[in-house]
Write a protein that holds these residues in place. Structure first.
Motif, PDB file in Angstrom:
ATOM      1  N   GLN A   6       1.127  -1.420   0.133  1.00 46.24           N
ATOM      2  CA  GLN A   6      -0.338   0.113  -0.481  1.00 46.24           C
ATOM      3  C   GLN A   6       1.000   0.922  -0.243  1.00 46.24           C
ATOM      4  OE1 GLN A   6      -3.816  -0.250  -0.458  1.00 46.24           O
ATOM      5  NE2 GLN A   6      -2.733  -2.339  -0.691  1.00 46.24           N
ATOM      6  N   SER A   7       1.113   2.416  -1.446  1.00 47.25           N
ATOM      7  CA  SER A   7       1.298   3.988  -0.797  1.00 47.25           C
ATOM      8  C   SER A   7       0.810   4.332   0.503  1.00 47.25           C
ATOM      9  CB  SER A   7       0.811   4.282  -2.134  1.00 47.25           C
ATOM     10  OG  SER A   7       1.159   6.002  -2.491  1.00 47.25           O
ATOM     11  N   LEU A   8       2.755   4.805   0.686  1.00 45.51           N
ATOM     12  CA  LEU A   8       2.172   5.234   2.006  1.00 45.51           C
ATOM     13  C   LEU A   8       2.163   6.910   1.783  1.00 45.51           C
ATOM     14  CD1 LEU A   8       5.300   3.914   3.716  1.00 45.51           C
ATOM     15  CD2 LEU A   8       3.059   3.493   4.412  1.00 45.51           C
ATOM     16  N   PHE A   9       2.174   7.808   0.222  1.00 42.09           N
ATOM     17  CA  PHE A   9       1.135   8.926   0.187  1.00 42.09           C
ATOM     18  C   PHE A   9      -0.100   9.497  -1.076  1.00 42.09           C
ATOM     19  CE2 PHE A   9       6.075   9.531   1.564  1.00 42.09           C
ATOM     20  CZ  PHE A   9       6.070  10.889   2.533  1.00 42.09           C
ATOM     21  N   PRO A  10      -0.405   9.221  -0.953  1.00 44.63           N
ATOM     22  CA  PRO A  10      -1.312   9.630  -2.557  1.00 44.63           C
ATOM     23  C   PRO A  10      -1.015   9.338  -3.397  1.00 44.63           C
ATOM     24  CG  PRO A  10      -2.069  11.318  -0.371  1.00 44.63           C
ATOM     25  CD  PRO A  10      -0.410  11.091  -0.192  1.00 44.63           C
ATOM     26  N   VAL A  11      -1.896   8.398  -4.353  1.00 41.05           N
ATOM     27  CA  VAL A  11      -1.466   8.704  -5.569  1.00 41.05           C
ATOM     28  C   VAL A  11      -2.870   8.172  -7.018  1.00 41.05           C
ATOM     29  CG1 VAL A  11      -0.347   6.068  -7.984  1.00 41.05           C
ATOM     30  CG2 VAL A  11       0.530   6.646  -4.819  1.00 41.05           C
ATOM     31  N   GLU A  12      -2.467   9.098  -7.476  1.00 36.51           N
ATOM     32  CA  GLU A  12      -4.158   9.229  -7.816  1.00 36.51           C
ATOM     33  C   GLU A  12      -4.425   8.775  -9.631  1.00 36.51           C
ATOM     34  OE1 GLU A  12      -5.278  13.824  -6.248  1.00 36.51           O
ATOM     35  OE2 GLU A  12      -4.505  13.436  -8.324  1.00 36.51           O
ATOM     36  N   GLU A  13      -5.022   8.002  -9.887  1.00 39.50           N
ATOM     37  CA  GLU A  13      -5.165   7.937 -11.301  1.00 39.50           C
ATOM     38  C   GLU A  13      -5.808   8.321 -12.280  1.00 39.50           C
ATOM     39  OE1 GLU A  13      -4.634   4.856 -13.084  1.00 39.50           O
ATOM     40  OE2 GLU A  13      -3.482   3.525 -11.182  1.00 39.50           O
ATOM     41  N   ARG A  14      -4.981   9.280 -13.469  1.00 39.00           N
ATOM     42  CA  ARG A  14      -5.648  10.164 -14.224  1.00 39.00           C
ATOM     43  C   ARG A  14      -5.673  10.006 -15.255  1.00 39.00           C
ATOM     44  NH1 ARG A  14      -1.035  15.059 -11.225  1.00 39.00           N
ATOM     45  NH2 ARG A  14      -1.465  14.433  -9.875  1.00 39.00           N
ATOM     46  N   PRO A  15      -6.601  10.597 -15.977  1.00 42.05           N
ATOM     47  CA  PRO A  15      -7.009  10.128 -17.563  1.00 42.05           C
ATOM     48  C   PRO A  15      -5.529  10.470 -18.614  1.00 42.05           C
ATOM     49  CG  PRO A  15      -8.220  10.978 -17.001  1.00 42.05           C
ATOM     50  CD  PRO A  15      -7.640  11.373 -15.597  1.00 42.05           C
ATOM     51  N   VAL A  16      -4.993   9.597 -19.316  1.00 41.63           N
ATOM     52  CA  VAL A  16      -4.034   9.900 -19.932  1.00 41.63           C
ATOM     53  C   VAL A  16      -4.158   9.917 -21.655  1.00 41.63           C
ATOM     54  CG1 VAL A  16      -2.061  10.024 -18.560  1.00 41.63           C
ATOM     55  CG2 VAL A  16      -3.169   7.586 -20.100  1.00 41.63           C
ATOM     56  N   PRO A  69      -6.292   3.357 -20.627  1.00 42.27           N
ATOM     57  CA  PRO A  69      -6.984   4.901 -20.422  1.00 42.27           C
ATOM     58  C   PRO A  69      -6.386   5.870 -19.171  1.00 42.27           C
ATOM     59  CG  PRO A  69      -8.262   3.549 -19.980  1.00 42.27           C
ATOM     60  CD  PRO A  69      -7.884   2.946 -20.179  1.00 42.27           C
ATOM     61  N   THR A  70      -5.799   5.480 -18.139  1.00 39.95           N
ATOM     62  CA  THR A  70      -5.232   6.125 -17.005  1.00 39.95           C
ATOM     63  C   THR A  70      -3.871   5.391 -16.787  1.00 39.95           C
ATOM     64  OG1 THR A  70      -6.215   4.252 -15.558  1.00 39.95           O
ATOM     65  CG2 THR A  70      -7.581   6.811 -16.303  1.00 39.95           C
ATOM     66  N   GLN A  71      -3.077   6.493 -15.830  1.00 36.88           N
ATOM     67  CA  GLN A  71      -1.467   5.929 -15.187  1.00 36.88           C
ATOM     68  C   GLN A  71      -1.840   6.624 -13.656  1.00 36.88           C
ATOM     69  OE1 GLN A  71      -0.076   3.982 -16.762  1.00 36.88           O
ATOM     70  NE2 GLN A  71      -0.644   3.876 -18.962  1.00 36.88           N
ATOM     71  N   PRO A  72      -1.520   5.646 -12.529  1.00 34.42           N
ATOM     72  CA  PRO A  72      -1.212   6.006 -11.351  1.00 34.42           C
ATOM     73  C   PRO A  72       0.246   7.658 -11.484  1.00 34.42           C
ATOM     74  CG  PRO A  72      -0.008   4.227 -12.049  1.00 34.42           C
ATOM     75  CD  PRO A  72      -0.366   4.205 -13.381  1.00 34.42           C
ATOM     76  N   PHE A  73       0.023   7.697 -11.044  1.00 29.62           N
ATOM     77  CA  PHE A  73       0.619   9.613 -10.485  1.00 29.62           C
ATOM     78  C   PHE A  73       0.806   9.915  -9.131  1.00 29.62           C
ATOM     79  CE2 PHE A  73      -0.391  10.191 -14.714  1.00 29.62           C
ATOM     80  CZ  PHE A  73       0.505  11.237 -15.588  1.00 29.62           C
ATOM     81  N   PRO A  74       2.311   9.856  -9.259  1.00 26.16           N
ATOM     82  CA  PRO A  74       2.257  10.008  -7.004  1.00 26.16           C
ATOM     83  C   PRO A  74       2.125  11.572  -6.722  1.00 26.16           C
ATOM     84  CG  PRO A  74       3.604   9.911  -8.214  1.00 26.16           C
ATOM     85  CD  PRO A  74       3.224   9.389  -8.527  1.00 26.16           C
TER      86      PRO A  74
END
Length: 637
Positions: free
Chosen positions: A354-364, A376-381
Motif C-alpha cells: 500500500q502506498s504511504l503517500f496519495p496516488v491518483e489514477e489520472r486520464p492520459v 485510459p489512466t495511469q498512476p501519478f504519485p
C-alpha cells in the motif's frame, strides 16, 4: 536502524546493504576536510585489450561497483572478468575470465557487479576472510552469455560442485537471448537472478522469469514468471488477445532487493516486448512494470504494485528498489521506495504494497496507432511530486544559437506532445520524460538519520515513431532524420519502431534541443515528500565556449552514495568528473577530473582506520564518454 555494514564501514553488497540504501556511517571524510581528498591507489583492469578485434568498445560501459569482503575488493568488468584486489593497496589478488565471446551481438556490454555468499562457518562477512571450516565463501556473477558462475572467493577458481564445472546455463529451456548485466542477489542459501533482454527486436522474446538456485549445488529451487500463464491467476485476464500470453520480457534486469528478516524479495519488472507496441497484449498487463514482492524462500507472490499500465514507452523500473525505515510520528515504518524513469517515486508499505503517500489514477491520451489500445489512466504519485520533465511544448525549445533554437522549435512543433504518457504515433510522439529520463539504473540513496532520499535524474525527451512495416523504406528515403534514428524491428507486430532524441549531433558534438538543465541531483524529505533542493549535475557542453554550461547539467549514468560526513559522492556525468556535494544544500565541495568517465556508482569503506572512496572509471561506449580501465581509491592523506 543501520545495517551492520553501514555501521562498521564495510560495503558487502552492490547497494551497500541488501536493500540498496547506499549509505555509510563513516565520517572520517566529511564536509570540513573533503577538499583534501587525494588518490590513494589506482588499479588498471586491462579491459580495453580484451576488445581488440571486436566492436565491443562501442557498447562497452564500465558500470561496476566493487564490494568489500574482509580486506578484498571484488569487481567485474564489462566483459564479465571478475577481479579481486587488496583494498588497502589496490594490488591484484586474482582475475577470472569467463571468456565471453565479444563477437556476438550483445545488446549491452556491461556488468554492474558481483554478489557474495559467506558460507556457513566460513570466512566472516566483515572479518579477515579466513576460512574456519574448510568451506570458502563464493563470489557469484551473471554473464552476458547467460551463465551464472560461482567462484571460490579466496582463489577465484570456479566452484566445481556448483552446476557444471562452476556454472549454470541460464539459457537452457528459456531462450538464447537471456543475458545478465546486474549482480545476482544472495539470501540464505539461495542465489537469485533476473535477466536482461534486448526486447525491441521481436514480440516473442523469452519471458522474464526470475529464478533461485542453491548456492552450493546450482540446483533450481524455484522460478517465478511475471507474465501469468495460469488462468486461475487473477492477473491472467489483464493480458488480452490470442497471442498475449506469448509476450516476452517483463523481465527484471536491474538489481533485486531482499528483506531477509521478512523473507521478502523485491523484484522491479520491465515492459513486455516489444516496448512500444502493445496491440498483441491488450489490457493492463499486470506484473509487468511493477514492483513485486515474492517470498524469498519459495518464490510465491505476496503482493504487487504496477507503476505503468500497458507500457508503450519503455518505462522499465530500472532502479533497485530501496528498502528504508521511515519515521512517522516516532514510529518506524518498513517501506520500499520505487524510483522510475517517469520521475515518479512511489513509497510503499513493505509488507502490504500500500502506498504511504496519495496516488491518483489520472486520464492520459489515447493511441492513434491502428490495433493499439492505450490504457485510459495511469498512476501519478501526489507526493513526492514527480521529478524532471513532465511534458514538453515549443516553449521548451532551446539551442546555443538562435538558428539552433529555431530548428528545435520547428522539430518540436512537428511531433505529437500531450504530456508524459503521450502514446507512440506514425508522425512521431515526444516522450517527456523519455526512456532514459527520470531515475534510471543509477538509482537512489538514502540518509536514514534525516529520512532524506537523494537521486540523480535525466531530463532527456525521446521521439518515437511507429511506421507500418511495409512503408519503412519509403519513409527513410524521404526523411534523413528517420534514417539516423535507432530501429526496433518489433517482429511479430505490424510496425517498426524508430527512436530518436531531441538532440542534434554536429562538429560541436551533442547539441541539446530542449532547455536545460539536462541532469540534476535532487534531495527529498521522506517525512512529507517535499523537495529540499535540486542542483545541476556536471556539464556536457564546453564551459570554455559556453560560460553557463556548468549550470546546465549533463546526461548521467551511475548513481550517488551518501555518508554520515554530510557528503554525497557521485560521478555519472559526461564531463568525466567525480564530485562531492554537501548533503544539506547540494553545494559542490570537491571535484576531481577522472582519467576516464565514471559511469558507475561509487562505494566507501574503512580499513586500518582509514576511510576510502572508490569509483570505477571506464566510460560508456554508447554515450561516447572517455573510456578506460581505471579503479581509483581516494583518501585523506
Amino acid at each position: 536502524m543501520l545495517s551492520a555494514g553501514a555501521q562498521d564501514g564495510s560495503w558487502a553488497y552492490y547497494g551497500q546493504d541488501a536493500g540498496g540504501r547506499r549509505y555509510s556511517a563513516l565520517k572520517q571524510i566529511n564536509d570540513h576536510n573533503v577538499a583534501g581528498l587525494k588518490v590513494a591507489w589506482t588499479y588498471r583492469t586491462g579491459e580495453l585489450a580484451t576488445y581488440e578485434g571486436t566492436h565491443a568498445l562501442a557498447k562497452a560501459a564500465f558500470e561496476s561497483t566493487p564490494i568489500l569482503i574482509g580486506r578484498t575488493l571484488y569487481l567485474s568488468t564489462p566483459s564479465d572478468r571478475v577481479i579481486a584486489v587488496d583494498a588497502a593497496t589496490g594490488q591484484q589478488r586474482w582475475v577470472y575470465d569467463p571468456k565471453v565471446n565479444l563477437h556476438d551481438d550483445h545488446s549491452e556490454i556491461t556488468s554492474r557487479g558481483v554478489a557474495y555468499w559467506p558460507a556457513k562457518g566460513g570466512g566472516p562477512l566483515f572479518g579477515n576472510g579466513s576460512v574456519t571450516n574448510g568451506e570458502p565463501g563464493r563470489i557469484f556473477i551473471g554473464t552476458l552469455d547467460g551463465r551464472l558462475i560461482a567462484l571460490d572467493a579466496t582463489t577465484g577458481k570456479p566452484a566445481a560442485d556448483f552446476g557444471k564445472d562452476g556454472a549454470v546455463d541460464l539459457r537452457a529451456g528459456v531462450g538464447d537471448d537471456i543475458a545478465e548485466t546486474s549482480p545476482p542477489v544472495v539470501t540464505g542459501d539461495l542465489v537469485i537472478v533476473g535477466s536482461s533482454l534486448g526486447d525491441n527486436y521481436r514480440f516473442d522474446y523469452p519471458q522474464g522469469v526470475v529464478r533461485a538456485y542453491n548456492v552450493r549445488t546450482g540446483k533450481l529451487v524455484w522460478s517465478w514468471n511475471p507474465i501469468p500463464t495460469d488462468p486461475a491467476d487473477s492477473a491472467y485476464a489483464s493480458w488480452q488477445g490470442p497471442k498475449a500470453h506469448q509476450s516476452g520480457a517483463a523481465n527484471a534486469w536491474s538489481i533485486l532487493s531482499v528483506d531477509a528478516a521478512r523473507d521478502l524479495l523485491f523484484v522491479p519488472t520491465t515492459s513486455p516486448s516489444p516496448d512500444y507496441y502493445g496491440g498483441e497484449r491488450k489490457g493492463s498487463n499486470l506484473y509487468a512494470n511493477s514492483i513485486v514482492a515474492l517470498r524469498a524462500s519459495t518464490g510465491k507472490r505476496i503482493w504487487s504494485f504496477q507503476v505503468v499500465h500497458h507500457d508503450l514507452w519503455d518505462f522499465d523500473i530500472a532502479a533497485q528498489p530501496m528498502l528504508v525505515d521511515i519515521d512517522r510520528g516516532g514510529k518506524k515504518i518498513g517501506a520500499v521506495v520505487v524510483g522510475t524513469k517517469m520521475g515518479h517515486i512511489f513509497v510503499l508499505d513493505r509488507e502490504t504494497g500500500q502506498s504511504l503517500f496519495p496516488v491518483e489514477e489520472r486520464p492520459v491520451p489515447a493511441s492513434t496507432v491502428k490495433g493499439e489500445e492505450a490504457w485510459p489512466t495511469q498512476p501519478f504519485p501526489v507526493l513526492p511530486a514527480p521529478l524532471g520533465i513532465q511534458g514538453l511544448s515549443v516553449a521548451d525549445a532551446w539551442g546555443p544559437t538562435e538558428e539552433d533554437a529555431a530548428e528545435a522549435r520547428r522539430r518540436i512543433t512537428s511531433y505529437r506532445s500531450q504530456g508524459p504518457f503521450t502514446p507512440p504515433s506514425p508522425e512521431g510522439s515526444i516522450m517527456a520524460p523519455g526512456n532514459v529520463g527520470g531515475i534510471n539504473w543509477s538509482g537512489m540513496c538514502y540518509d536514514p538519520v534525516n529520512d532524506w532520499l537523494i537521486t540523480n535524474i535525466n531530463l532527456i525527451p525521446a521521439v518515437i515513431r511507429m511506421l507500418p512495416r511495409d512503408s519503412v523504406d519509403i519513409v527513410e528515403r524521404a526523411d534523413a532524420s528517420v534514417m539516423r534514428a535507432e530501429t526496433g524491428r518489433q517482429l511479430g507486430t505490424p510496425y517498426v519502431m524508430k527512436r530518436d532524441y531531441l538532440i542534434k549531433v554536429d562538429m560541436r558534438g551533442i547539441v541539446m534541443q530542449v532547455k536545460p538543465p539536462w541532469g540534476t541531483l535532487v534531495a527529498i524529505d521522506l517525512h512529507d515528500g517535499s523537495k529540499k533542493w535540486e542542483v545541476p549535475l556536471g556539464h556536457m557542453m564546453d564551459p570554455a565556449r559556453y560560460p553557463d554550461a556548468d549550470k546546465w547539467g549533463s546526461i548521467n549514468f551511475g548513481g550517488a552514495i551518501v555518508t554520515a560526513g554530510d557528503l554525497i559522492f557521485v560521478a555519472a556525468s559526461m564531463d568525466g568528473h567525480f564530485r562531492a556535494f554537501d548533503r544539506r544544500t547540494g553545494k559542490v565541495l570537491w571535484d576531481y577530473a577522472l582519467p576516464a568517465a565514471g559511469q558507475a556508482t561509487p562505494m566507501t569503506y574503512s580499513l586500518d582506520g582509514k576511510q576510502y572512496v572508490v569509483i570505477a572509471a571506464g566510460g560508456h561506449g554508447k554515450l561516447r564518454t572517455r573510456q578506460g580501465d581505471y579503479v581509483i581509491a581516494f583518501a585523506i592523506k
